[in-house]
Design a protein around this motif. Structure first.
Motif, short mmCIF file in Angstrom:
data_model
loop_
_atom_site.label_atom_id
_atom_site.label_comp_id
_atom_site.label_asym_id
_atom_site.label_seq_id
_atom_site.Cartn_x
_atom_site.Cartn_y
_atom_site.Cartn_z
N PRO A 17 0.76 -1.33 0.09
CA PRO A 17 0.18 0.02 0.10
C PRO A 17 0.91 1.32 -0.12
CG PRO A 17 -0.01 -0.91 2.12
CD PRO A 17 0.60 -1.76 1.23
N SER A 18 0.17 2.25 -0.72
CA SER A 18 0.86 3.79 -0.33
C SER A 18 -0.07 4.57 0.50
CB SER A 18 1.14 4.39 -1.84
OG SER A 18 2.05 3.59 -2.42
N TYR A 19 0.53 5.47 1.09
CA TYR A 19 -0.31 6.21 2.02
C TYR A 19 -0.03 7.87 1.61
CZ TYR A 19 -0.20 2.00 4.60
OH TYR A 19 -0.43 0.68 5.10
N PHE A 20 -1.07 8.59 1.90
CA PHE A 20 -0.56 10.36 1.66
C PHE A 20 -1.06 10.47 3.29
CE2 PHE A 20 -1.76 9.74 -2.84
CZ PHE A 20 -0.63 10.76 -3.33
N PHE A 21 -0.32 11.37 3.84
CA PHE A 21 -0.67 11.84 5.29
C PHE A 21 -0.27 13.64 5.16
CE2 PHE A 21 1.13 13.11 9.75
CZ PHE A 21 -0.08 12.63 10.20
N GLY A 22 -1.39 14.21 5.58
CA GLY A 22 -1.34 15.67 5.74
C GLY A 22 -0.55 16.15 7.07
N THR A 23 0.44 16.63 6.86
CA THR A 23 1.07 17.37 8.06
C THR A 23 0.75 18.86 7.99
OG1 THR A 23 3.07 17.82 6.89
CG2 THR A 23 3.00 15.64 7.90
N GLU A 37 -2.66 6.24 15.85
CA GLU A 37 -1.82 4.94 15.69
C GLU A 37 -1.75 4.42 14.29
OE1 GLU A 37 0.76 4.29 17.91
OE2 GLU A 37 -0.29 5.61 19.20
N ASN A 38 -2.71 4.66 13.52
CA ASN A 38 -2.62 4.02 12.33
C ASN A 38 -1.67 4.99 11.41
OD1 ASN A 38 -4.52 6.35 11.96
ND2 ASN A 38 -5.76 5.41 10.24
N SER A 39 -1.82 6.30 11.65
CA SER A 39 -0.65 7.06 10.72
C SER A 39 0.73 6.75 11.18
CB SER A 39 -1.07 8.56 11.03
OG SER A 39 -2.40 8.89 10.60
N LYS A 40 1.07 6.46 12.57
CA LYS A 40 2.39 6.43 13.08
C LYS A 40 2.74 4.77 12.65
CE LYS A 40 1.80 9.24 17.30
NZ LYS A 40 1.88 9.12 18.51
N LYS A 41 1.71 4.06 12.52
CA LYS A 41 2.00 2.62 12.01
C LYS A 41 2.34 2.52 10.41
CE LYS A 41 0.20 -2.13 11.99
NZ LYS A 41 -1.01 -2.91 12.08
N ALA A 42 1.62 3.40 9.68
CA ALA A 42 1.98 3.47 8.08
C ALA A 42 3.21 3.99 8.08
CB ALA A 42 0.87 4.44 7.55
N PHE A 43 3.74 5.03 8.79
CA PHE A 43 5.09 5.57 8.81
C PHE A 43 6.18 4.51 9.18
CE2 PHE A 43 8.57 7.85 10.66
CZ PHE A 43 9.18 8.48 9.60
N GLN A 44 5.92 3.91 10.30
CA GLN A 44 6.92 2.86 10.70
C GLN A 44 7.05 1.86 9.78
OE1 GLN A 44 9.07 2.93 13.42
NE2 GLN A 44 8.21 4.85 13.81
N GLN A 45 5.83 1.48 8.92
CA GLN A 45 6.20 0.28 8.07
C GLN A 45 6.61 0.75 6.71
OE1 GLN A 45 2.08 -1.29 8.28
NE2 GLN A 45 2.59 -2.52 9.86
N SER A 46 6.60 1.92 6.32
CA SER A 46 6.86 2.47 5.08
C SER A 46 8.57 2.45 4.90
CB SER A 46 6.54 4.03 4.80
OG SER A 46 5.03 4.10 4.87
N HIS A 47 8.81 2.21 3.52
CA HIS A 47 10.33 2.08 3.30
C HIS A 47 10.88 3.19 2.71
CE1 HIS A 47 10.20 -2.16 4.39
NE2 HIS A 47 9.31 -2.51 3.64
N ILE A 48 9.88 3.78 1.91
CA ILE A 48 10.27 5.21 1.27
C ILE A 48 9.22 6.16 1.78
CG2 ILE A 48 10.35 6.21 -0.89
CD1 ILE A 48 10.84 3.32 -2.08
N VAL A 49 9.89 7.30 2.10
CA VAL A 49 8.80 8.50 2.42
C VAL A 49 9.31 9.67 1.83
CG1 VAL A 49 8.29 9.75 4.46
CG2 VAL A 49 8.94 7.49 4.92
N TYR A 50 8.35 10.17 1.03
CA TYR A 50 8.28 11.67 0.42
C TYR A 50 7.65 12.66 1.31
CZ TYR A 50 10.41 9.60 -3.64
OH TYR A 50 11.10 9.06 -4.84
N LEU A 164 15.86 5.99 10.82
CA LEU A 164 15.35 4.66 10.53
C LEU A 164 15.92 4.22 9.11
CD1 LEU A 164 11.72 5.06 11.87
CD2 LEU A 164 13.62 3.91 13.06
N ARG A 165 16.62 4.87 8.47
CA ARG A 165 17.36 4.61 7.46
C ARG A 165 16.34 4.36 6.38
NH1 ARG A 165 21.96 4.42 9.46
NH2 ARG A 165 23.22 3.03 10.60
N LYS A 166 15.19 5.19 6.38
CA LYS A 166 14.15 4.99 5.27
C LYS A 166 14.67 5.86 4.08
CE LYS A 166 10.41 4.63 8.30
NZ LYS A 166 9.90 3.24 7.97
#
Length: 189
Positions: A17-23, A37-50, A164-166
């Motif tokens: 899955p891919s995620y969009f998170f508004g900051t 927690e779902n947002s924090k979990k999505a961040f933790q599980q992601s390998h690539i973050v833009y 986290l070396r993402k």
């Protein structure tokens, strides 16, 4: 109550899955406890973050600083009505006077001094374009000064991603943010 919070998280259902998170651009400590927690979990599980911009890149910071400046040879006094310029100057003198009382013991313990902080935020203000001065003035409040030294949410997440070396990247270039703001006329600002 965490599961009832609006997460500002959108999921693109694909594998993986891919995620969009508004900051928002506020110190992360103001909002971190309210991020579900779902947002924090999505961040933790992601390998690539833009991110919107790469705030860990020195070029980005340098380009952001440069784009805020008026054309060479121009000063704010040349472009603002005299009464607004005088009010602005008085207000900045007031802020500079008040900043020592706005700072927290923790900030002082970390070696932050009011003069240094004022210059870091408002230094070279007379060379900045009106829109950037407006944004600067909006951030020169007691509550904002008390939270200086705490990264904004975007920067905190970027620093976490690096820790986290993402793999990280940015979806915008500085120019894509600067040019629209610099294109506003005086009445719009």
């Amino acid at each position: 109550q965490q599961n009832e919070l609006n997460s500002f998280l959108w999921t693109i259902k694909r594998d993986p899955p891919s995620y969009f998170f508004g900051t928002i651009h506020v110190p992360y400590t103001r909002v971190w406890d309210f991020i579900p927690e779902n947002s924090k979990k999505a961040f933790q599980q992601s390998h690539i973050v833009y991110f919107e911009l790469d705030l860990t890149d020195p070029y980005t910071i340098s380009a952001l600083t440069s784009c805020q400046l008026l054309p060479q040879g121009k000063n704010l006094q040349d472009v603002l009505p005299r009464d607004i310029y005088r009010r602005l100057k008085r207000h900045l003198e007031y802020v500079k006077l008040m900043m020592p009382s706005w700072m927290t013991p923790d900030q002082r313990g970390k070696g932050l001094y009011a003069d240094y902080l004022f210059n870091a935020i408002a230094g070279n203000w007379e060379r900045k374009r009106p829109v950037w001065v407006m944004l600067m003035v909006n951030s020169l409040t007691e509550i904002d000064i008390k939270s200086r030294g705490v990264p904004v949410l975007d920067l905190f997440l970027a620093q976490e991603a690096e820790r986290l070396r993402k793999q990280t990247g940015a979806v915008e270039k500085v120019e894509e943010q600067c040019h629209p703001l610099n294109g506003l006329n005086f009445s719009q600002v």
